[in-house]
Design a protein around this motif. Structure first.
Motif, PDB file in Angstrom:
ATOM      1  N   VAL A  83       0.721  -1.336  -0.358  1.00  0.00           N
ATOM      2  CA  VAL A  83       0.164   0.113  -0.211  1.00  0.00           C
ATOM      3  C   VAL A  83       0.741   1.273   0.311  1.00  0.00           C
ATOM      4  CG1 VAL A  83      -1.670   1.153   1.516  1.00  0.00           C
ATOM      5  CG2 VAL A  83      -1.992  -0.827   1.178  1.00  0.00           C
ATOM      6  N   GLN A  84       2.141   1.337   0.720  1.00  0.00           N
ATOM      7  CA  GLN A  84       2.871   2.648   0.866  1.00  0.00           C
ATOM      8  C   GLN A  84       3.390   2.927  -0.159  1.00  0.00           C
ATOM      9  OE1 GLN A  84       6.597   1.634   3.345  1.00  0.00           O
ATOM     10  NE2 GLN A  84       7.288   3.749   3.015  1.00  0.00           N
ATOM     11  N   PRO A  85       3.764   2.574  -1.415  1.00  0.00           N
ATOM     12  CA  PRO A  85       3.795   3.666  -2.888  1.00  0.00           C
ATOM     13  C   PRO A  85       2.155   4.259  -2.842  1.00  0.00           C
ATOM     14  CG  PRO A  85       4.412   0.852  -3.203  1.00  0.00           C
ATOM     15  CD  PRO A  85       3.691   0.686  -1.778  1.00  0.00           C
ATOM     16  N   LYS A  86       1.453   4.154  -3.146  1.00  0.00           N
ATOM     17  CA  LYS A  86       0.307   4.416  -3.465  1.00  0.00           C
ATOM     18  C   LYS A  86      -0.674   5.316  -2.590  1.00  0.00           C
ATOM     19  CE  LYS A  86      -1.485  -0.003  -5.255  1.00  0.00           C
ATOM     20  NZ  LYS A  86      -2.341  -1.799  -5.408  1.00  0.00           N
ATOM     21  N   VAL A  87       0.260   5.454  -1.148  1.00  0.00           N
ATOM     22  CA  VAL A  87      -0.035   6.782   0.256  1.00  0.00           C
ATOM     23  C   VAL A  87       0.363   8.677  -0.409  1.00  0.00           C
ATOM     24  CG1 VAL A  87       0.356   7.151   2.179  1.00  0.00           C
ATOM     25  CG2 VAL A  87       0.240   4.787   1.925  1.00  0.00           C
ATOM     26  N   SER A  88      -1.040   8.756  -0.685  1.00  0.00           N
ATOM     27  CA  SER A  88      -0.416  10.654  -0.961  1.00  0.00           C
ATOM     28  C   SER A  88      -0.205  11.177   0.357  1.00  0.00           C
ATOM     29  CB  SER A  88      -2.013  10.984  -1.731  1.00  0.00           C
ATOM     30  OG  SER A  88      -2.149  10.260  -2.754  1.00  0.00           O
ATOM     31  N   ARG A  89       0.209  12.241  -0.070  1.00  0.00           N
ATOM     32  CA  ARG A  89       1.153  12.876   0.558  1.00  0.00           C
ATOM     33  C   ARG A  89       0.804  14.614   1.108  1.00  0.00           C
ATOM     34  NH1 ARG A  89       4.815  10.236   3.574  1.00  0.00           N
ATOM     35  NH2 ARG A  89       5.450   7.924   2.878  1.00  0.00           N
ATOM     36  N   LEU A  90       0.127  15.230   1.613  1.00  0.00           N
ATOM     37  CA  LEU A  90      -0.177  16.747   1.643  1.00  0.00           C
ATOM     38  C   LEU A  90       0.591  17.281   2.729  1.00  0.00           C
ATOM     39  CD1 LEU A  90      -1.997  19.435   1.129  1.00  0.00           C
ATOM     40  CD2 LEU A  90      -3.176  18.434   3.163  1.00  0.00           C
ATOM     41  N   THR A  91       1.381  18.993   2.106  1.00  0.00           N
ATOM     42  CA  THR A  91       2.780  19.081   2.859  1.00  0.00           C
ATOM     43  C   THR A  91       2.063  20.592   3.123  1.00  0.00           C
ATOM     44  OG1 THR A  91       4.204  18.456   1.346  1.00  0.00           O
ATOM     45  CG2 THR A  91       4.895  21.189   2.734  1.00  0.00           C
ATOM     46  N   VAL A  92       1.674  20.950   4.152  1.00  0.00           N
ATOM     47  CA  VAL A  92       1.490  21.657   4.919  1.00  0.00           C
ATOM     48  C   VAL A  92       2.697  23.887   5.315  1.00  0.00           C
ATOM     49  CG1 VAL A  92      -0.261  23.471   6.548  1.00  0.00           C
ATOM     50  CG2 VAL A  92      -0.715  21.412   5.769  1.00  0.00           C
TER      51      VAL A  92
END
Length: 329
Positions: free
Chosen positions: A125-134
């Motif tokens: 699953v890890q490669p499909k995890v999206s990320r958000l930088t605030v």
């Protein structure tokens, strides 16, 4: 052949869930006291309903039931199937976190096979995890608080790409004396990275401050508070002056029984002297009250004006026949 494989997978899934139910009940009977017997029974019922929905191709309806089952009774097996449900519905960050949690728990229990399975699922699953930088533009703002979907985003997360589920996220930033800033960001799936910049917060209205309701706070709020207090004291003073005036009039009327026009005996002269004295005091007190009311009005009307000092004061000095108002802002 394809239909047969689908039926076979569904059958294996049902068998796996039945095994999980049995394991969960065994753990419950072994002495877990965190949940009541009714909660555990409810958790099992919800677990079964969720599994049936997954088999029917409705994982989006199944996930809330898994979540409630987990809330009623925190079972490692339920958490595993919830992670599986999250993966099916595209909530990769949630799935990844739950798979890792399962791996950590079963490792503690010594079940290496289950640990390996959970870690294998997490790695997939890890490669499909999206990320958000605030990114916070003015991190030094006193009392600054940033939230994502209502949950706090601490300073340690600012500027760091944090795992999030794909979809719409609402970012809000607030600080004392500042206008609340909000924005929406759409995080794309399949490991995409998004960035949102929290700009410098604008100052709030001048009449809004820490002091309390109706904008009573800060410089303008302090003046309004002083205005209300001053005007209120003025009204009370006017009332006292009016009462003294009525008392003076009563004394003067009482002297009529001892006077003939302006000619009075000793008793009449004493009553009239007392009436005059009270009238003079009433005039001064009444004037002070009117001056206080006027001063309160001036303070209220100038509450929003800019000032070099954040405080305001007013002094009322009674004089003969009135009062001298001395104020500073």
């Amino acid at each position: 052949m394809s239909a047969q494989r689908t039926k076979s997978r569904a059958f294996r899934g049902r068998v796996a869930r039945l095994c999980a139910i049995g394991a969960g009940l065994t753990a419950a009977l072994a002495g877990g006291r965190a949940a009541s017997a009714e909660d555990k029974a409810g958790a099992v019922a919800l677990f079964r309903e969720a599994g049936a929905l997954v088999d029917a191709g409705q994982p989006s309806r199944a996930c809330p039931k898994y979540e409630e089952s987990l809330r009623l009774y925190d079972s490692v097996n339920t958490r595993y199937f919830l992670a599986d449900c999250y993966e099916r519905t595209g909530k990769m960050a949630s799935a990844w976190a739950h798979f890792l949690e399962v791996a950590a728990r079963v490792r503690a229990s010594g079940d290496r096979a289950k640990e390996a399975k959970a870690r294998e699922r997490a790695a997939a699953v890890q490669p499909k995890v999206s990320r958000l930088t605030v990114v916070v533009e003015v991190a030094s703002t006193p009392g600054l608080e940033v939230k994502r979907n209502g949950a706090p985003v601490g300073p340690g997360q600012w500027g760091a790409p944090m795992p999030v589920d794909a979809g719409t996220h609402v970012i809000a930033a607030s600080a004392p004396g500042k206008r609340t800033w909000t924005a929406q960001v759409e995080v794309k799936p399949d490991g995409a990275t998004s960035t949102l910049v929290v700009r410098a917060l604008e100052d709030g209205p001048a009449s809004v401050g820490v002091g309390g309701v109706g904008g009573v706070g800060g410089v303008g709020g302090g003046r309004r508070t002083l205005a209300l207090v001053t005007a209120g004291a003025g009204l009370a003073t006017v009332g006292v002056g009016a009462a003294l005036g009525l008392a003076a009039r009563s004394r003067f009327d009482e002297s009529s029984a001892f006077c003939n026009g302006d000619r009075c005996d000793r008793r009449g002269m004493d009553l009239r002297d007392s009436a005059v004295a009270r009238a003079n005091v009433a005039t001064v007190v009444f004037g002070v009250g009117l001056a206080a009311i006027a001063g309160g009005g001036v303070l209220w009307l100038t509450a929003d004006a800019k000032s070099a000092t954040p405080s305001a004061s007013i002094r009322l000095s009674p004089t003969v026949g009135g009062a001298l108002v001395q104020g500073s802002f």
